[in-house]
Scaffold this active site. Structure first.
Site, PDB file in Angstrom:
ATOM      1  N   ASN A 108       0.817  -1.219   0.000  1.00 57.74           N
ATOM      2  CA  ASN A 108       0.000   0.000   0.000  1.00 57.74           C
ATOM      3  C   ASN A 108       0.851   1.270   0.000  1.00 57.74           C
ATOM      4  O   ASN A 108       0.331   2.371   0.156  1.00 57.74           O
ATOM      5  CB  ASN A 108      -1.026  -0.011   1.148  1.00 57.74           C
ATOM      6  CG  ASN A 108      -0.367   0.041   2.519  1.00 57.74           C
ATOM      7  OD1 ASN A 108       0.774   0.484   2.672  1.00 57.74           O
ATOM      8  ND2 ASN A 108      -1.100  -0.394   3.542  1.00 57.74           N
TER       9      ASN A 108
ATOM     10  N   LYS B 169      -3.643   2.525   0.617  1.00 58.64           N
ATOM     11  CA  LYS B 169      -3.961   2.578   2.045  1.00 58.64           C
ATOM     12  C   LYS B 169      -5.207   3.448   2.218  1.00 58.64           C
ATOM     13  O   LYS B 169      -5.340   4.483   1.572  1.00 58.64           O
ATOM     14  CB  LYS B 169      -2.771   3.182   2.789  1.00 58.64           C
ATOM     15  CG  LYS B 169      -2.727   2.899   4.274  1.00 58.64           C
ATOM     16  CD  LYS B 169      -1.317   3.097   4.798  1.00 58.64           C
ATOM     17  CE  LYS B 169      -1.230   2.978   6.296  1.00 58.64           C
ATOM     18  NZ  LYS B 169       0.174   2.947   6.752  1.00 58.64           N
TER      19      LYS B 169
ATOM     20  N   GLU C 100      18.632 -17.642  13.337  1.00 58.29           N
ATOM     21  CA  GLU C 100      18.048 -17.931  14.638  1.00 58.29           C
ATOM     22  C   GLU C 100      16.609 -17.434  14.763  1.00 58.29           C
ATOM     23  O   GLU C 100      15.816 -18.006  15.519  1.00 58.29           O
ATOM     24  CB  GLU C 100      18.905 -17.336  15.757  1.00 58.29           C
ATOM     25  CG  GLU C 100      20.283 -17.976  15.903  1.00 58.29           C
ATOM     26  CD  GLU C 100      21.327 -17.444  14.928  1.00 58.29           C
ATOM     27  OE1 GLU C 100      21.015 -16.494  14.175  1.00 58.29           O
ATOM     28  OE2 GLU C 100      22.449 -17.979  14.903  1.00 58.29           O
TER      29      GLU C 100
ATOM     30  N   GLN D  79      31.157 -15.620  21.712  1.00 59.14           N
ATOM     31  CA  GLN D  79      30.513 -16.939  21.718  1.00 59.14           C
ATOM     32  C   GLN D  79      29.921 -17.317  23.073  1.00 59.14           C
ATOM     33  O   GLN D  79      29.336 -18.383  23.211  1.00 59.14           O
ATOM     34  CB  GLN D  79      31.531 -18.027  21.332  1.00 59.14           C
ATOM     35  CG  GLN D  79      32.450 -17.682  20.182  1.00 59.14           C
ATOM     36  CD  GLN D  79      31.727 -17.545  18.866  1.00 59.14           C
ATOM     37  OE1 GLN D  79      31.054 -18.459  18.436  1.00 59.14           O
ATOM     38  NE2 GLN D  79      31.827 -16.387  18.235  1.00 59.14           N
TER      39      GLN D  79
END
Lengths: 607, 607
Positions: free
Chosen positions: A178, A240, A356, A417
């Site tokens: 939109n 929109k 992840e 880590q």
């Protein structure tokens, strides 16, 4: 498409716009304009293509519809009204205290699979639901309504990559282009080709349409249903606020009720009572899980085994016992040891590669269909998925996360880590459970406990070997703890979990030799925490020393303090406060002042 | 390329491999094989294309090299040795306690801009450094060495989108497509075309080469330097472990020292002492910031103003005073109020769209060049960037984050939009500062304080209007607090921040009317926390009540308990423990039991 159908669809779409305007007007807030742009898309989907059993939201054959642009909730609720499952009165309770019709959809409504509202999450979760459909060999389709602004989120492209490469043809993304985001024009405006090129590059079938033309929409949805071996992205050019001059295609009209809703409703042709007869799905046989007796791995006391190794073995054992257990990997299965499961049950093992957010979203999607997902990566990298874990909490999703390589104890690899913030992160998630075992048998027991937990649960594992201190078969209920050292003369109690349990035991032995008896509690359940045992220890000794391989903020120490705060014992927290570099595991524990020496010193200082 | 040069480059690459093998062998761990695949790429870059002033790492004209695949640190350190800035002895200190040569690169080395090791972060940070180069009109280039596995991270595609659309031609991604991830083959193996299609779709210039052919590498790097208006992605097909039969292109050889390093060194032709004369950059004039006197906005006591509004106005004022302040937005600048700055200083305002990882990464990249970035979005959506914030802490990066729409006090939008975990998240980041103002003047003052803070600092703002309680111009030092109510007879002290300060004041007034005098502390600095003031309050009244619009885990309450834990007062924490739905702001505060009524009740219950 016959003219009669086109007229019906136009009327239906107008009603959806009217109801979106009315709901937001009644609430005094909400996102009517973002609803109006997608009204035609959803009208055609609901009336012609969706297969859904509103009488039985758990029907395995039903399609799944996810509003990734969750702020278009007025449209979703207007669809539910048109489908006859909520009343007009309930529609107008939108955003009111106690209403099921929240500002953004949540599973308080039985037809909503997952909470949305944090953009870029609906499509990755849809990937997970589509994965479940393939696993169960069910004919359902997953339809995801996306906004164009959320295409900027990297998680969308993690989803595009996974779905494209896996060829999830049962997944369709309908992108409501939109042109206008919250604060102004999107990056690509109405350039649907820009989105099509991107999805195409990731292996999707794409189709660009006018999102206000029911014929084109119908064609595209049919095309999606008939496309084999590839997911489909429908790039729909829309306006929109379509249909109301005050807001149509105008900036500054995002996320607000219309100024003159009465006029807008008139402009849209007034209220209607169009009904949608949503097609029921054809019956499909539900997938049958196999179940067998459970035989967890067992380890001999004194043996040295990494808890990550025990996790892998226990997960494989759990997978053998329960056919509903699935495992997901972030391309570190050899390190987390999820590979032990993956080798035994390749069909229930999902390689999500280093993504992840999609890793956690897939778990959320799989549990929508009743699977018991375990998703594992390094604890440090679960922070990548924090927003997904947070939203899983809002979704009341039952997922199991496993974070390996916790703490400075990993040694040489260094701080990038090290999971040092994970306990704080997961503790603060709504309805979460946080477990942190110190030995292999405890790990196996806790992993099995997780299978039937509700909500987000988390198991933290350690890279290096630790001695087995519990007998095989011992039970470790969630919310419990273990008193490992205790005499009546204890002058303090050390509370530890995971790798620091062993440091605490060594410190206690040393202190005892120095004539200072102290207790040791293994607080393997960080949330919920065993408040009774901690209160008992605090009352008895008046002095608690907490020690954890985690930053000092938000972890075990804070959980302990919270449990005893109204009692007022003295609490000394030992935890990581500095930035580690590279060093051996034992050097790291020493440098962080959480090893046996530091514990013994802290006790002496306190007394 | 002349034969002599080719020979030199082959010798240099062999030395880089040898040194990578030696460093890992000495450490007994590390990633030699991931270093060996990229050795030719980096040999040609360093010897022929990099412009870098090793004598003055801050030289504004110097190129920037970021190892996004941070685990290839042995290669980076071997390059530094070949460039003559570290000795062979230091090279062999790799991964040892105290060594600057950590398992993954960090800025403890002066030639390393940012810490890497969490994959998918180097490229987004490189985008930020490239943005700085454009802003400063400097001729430097940004070279980012990426792994192929990390292409699965969504953050890579956030970076690709931003750099592609902005046409950051000074940015080059060199992707080491060695086919093997940690646990096995990558998704696309050696299909460099798969990556090229994706980067191409995002508007990048792409070139596919043999990553072991110095001529092709040289051609590609030249091509990147000569490409206008587009960033370049070099997709280089390589072999992991190249040059040593034991590991070359073999699975199971990731992240380990070689079994027989002596043999490997022989196979590579033995140790060498090849030097690289890295080209110095041509001198370039540094960008001059303008600075003027600061005039922060001021608000009248009693006026009702949202702290987010004050943040926007104060940021604009700060921007007028200091030319080094830049602002970044996650496409919510109208809500966070960053737009106030954006309208005044469009050239220093960066629209990052809805891509929170790239938002934070760009801030990290900009601060590499000394800019003072403020990056703002909803507090809830900062969780999306958690891993980037965590790594910014490891990088010792000085960035300023602003999270708006904190807590249940946002009202109707519901839990997906509520920042309820942000305090826990940022508190647990290394070296962070966490500020949470309750009124407009305090917000302005704290925002200005942040400009010169080191590390990650965070300001939490509120959506709704709150009354101004402080005079304009008052100072609020980081680590301080304000006692707002205090008498000698206080029976308890309420500790609050942000929106709950006003609830606490109302509760205190009500309690006083009931004959129960209580103190109130405005704990605007959550980290560092004003331990002295809290200890004083705890000692005086013995009873603390903390109240915060945040989850009960890891926020203000835990910060307070931590400060007074060794003293042992009674502490009662009021915080969000349930899952909110939609409701008005005041209803939300009431439902969460953190409003004036709940506070007063808690005090009475405690006493």
């Amino acid at each position: 498409m016959p003219e009669r159908d086109l007229q019906y669809l136009a009327e239906l779409a107008a009603q959806l716009r009217v109801d979106s305007v009315r709901a937001a007007a009644e609430a005094g807030s909400g996102h009517p304009t973002s609803s109006m742009s997608a009204a035609d898309l959803m009208a055609v989907l609901f009336a012609c293509h969706l297969r859904y059993d509103f009488d039985d939201p758990g029907n395995p054959a039903s399609d799944h519809l996810i509003f990734s642009k969750g702020h278009a909730s007025p449209l979703l609720y207007s669809l539910f009204k048109a489908a006859g499952v909520i009343s007009d009165e309930e529609l107008l309770s939108f955003r009111r205290r106690g209403s099921r019709l929240e500002g953004h959809p949540t599973p308080r409504l039985p037809w909503v699979d997952v909470a949305t509202g944090s953009l870029g999450q609906g499509l990755p979760v849809g990937v997970g639901v589509a994965m479940a459909g393939r696993l169960e060999r069910l004919p359902y389709r997953v339809w995801v309504l996306c906004g164009d602004s959320e295409m900027a989120e990297g998680s969308i492209w993690e989803a595009a990559e996974h779905a494209g490469c896996e060829g999830l043809a049962n997944l369709t993304a309908i992108v409501d282009v939109n042109r206008l985001g919250q604060r102004g024009p999107t990056r690509h405006g109405w350039d649907t080709g820009a989105y099509a090129r991107r999805f195409g590059a990731f292996g999707w079938h794409t189709i660009e349409i006018d999102g206000h033309d029911p014929g084109q929409i119908d064609y595209a949805l049919n095309d999606a249903r008939n496309t084999r071996r590839r997911p489909t992205a429908i790039l729909a050019k829309t306006r929109k606020g379509e249909g109301v001059l005050e807001v149509e295609n105008r900036e500054g009209a995002h996320g607000k009720a219309l100024k003159d809703p009465g006029k807008a409703v008139n402009e849209l042709g007034g209220s209607r009572s169009v009904r949608i007869e949503v097609h029921r799905p054809e019956a499909a046989a539900p997938y049958r899980f196999e179940s067998n007796g459970m035989k967890l791995p067992s380890y001999t006391v004194g043996e040295k085994v990494a808890t990550r190794t025990a996790y892998g073995a226990a997960l494989a054992a759990l997978g053998a016992a329960r056919g509903d257990v699935v495992a997901l990997d972030g391309e570190v299965a050899d390190s987390t040891k999820t590979e032990t499961f993956g080798k035994k049950f390749p069909e229930r093992f999902f390689e999500m590669y280093i993504a992840e957010q999609q890793l956690v979203a897939a778990a959320v999607g799989l549990q929508v269909r009743g699977w018991k997902p375990y998703a594992a990566t390094f604890a440090a990298f679960l922070t990548r998925a924090h927003d997904f874990i947070r939203m899983a909490g809002v979704s009341r999703a039952s997922i199991r996360l496993v974070g390996s390589h916790a703490g400075v104890a990993i040694g040489e690899d260094g701080p990038s880590q090290m999971g040092l913030e994970d306990l704080a992160m997961v503790r603060a998630v709504h309805g979460s459970t946080v477990l942190y075992p110190c030995d292999a048998n405890q790990t196996a027991a806790l992993l099995a406990e997780m299978a039937d937990l509700e909500g987000v649960s988390y198991l933290r594992t350690t890279r290096g070997d630790t001695p087995v201190i519990y007998e095989p078969g011992e039970r470790f209920p969630v919310g419990g703890s273990r008193v490992l050292r205790h005499t009546h003369g204890d002058r303090a109690t050390i509370v530890a979990a995971g790798v620091t349990v062993h440091e605490a035991l060594a410190a206690a032995d040393e202190l005892r030799a120095d004539g200072i008896p102290v207790g040791v509690i293994d607080l393997y359940s960080i949330k919920p925490v065993d408040a009774a045992a901690l209160v008992e220890a605090a009352t008895t000794t008046g002095n608690l020393i907490t020690v954890e391989d985690h930053r000092i903020e938000g972890g075990l120490g804070d959980a302990v303090m919270d449990a005893v705060s109204e009692l007022g014992p003295r609490v000394v927290k030992l935890a990581v406060t500095d930035l580690p570099g590279s060093a051996t595991p034992q050097e790291q524990l020493s440098d962080a002042r959480i090893d046996r020496v530091a514990i013994a010193e802290a006790v002496k200082r306190l007394l």
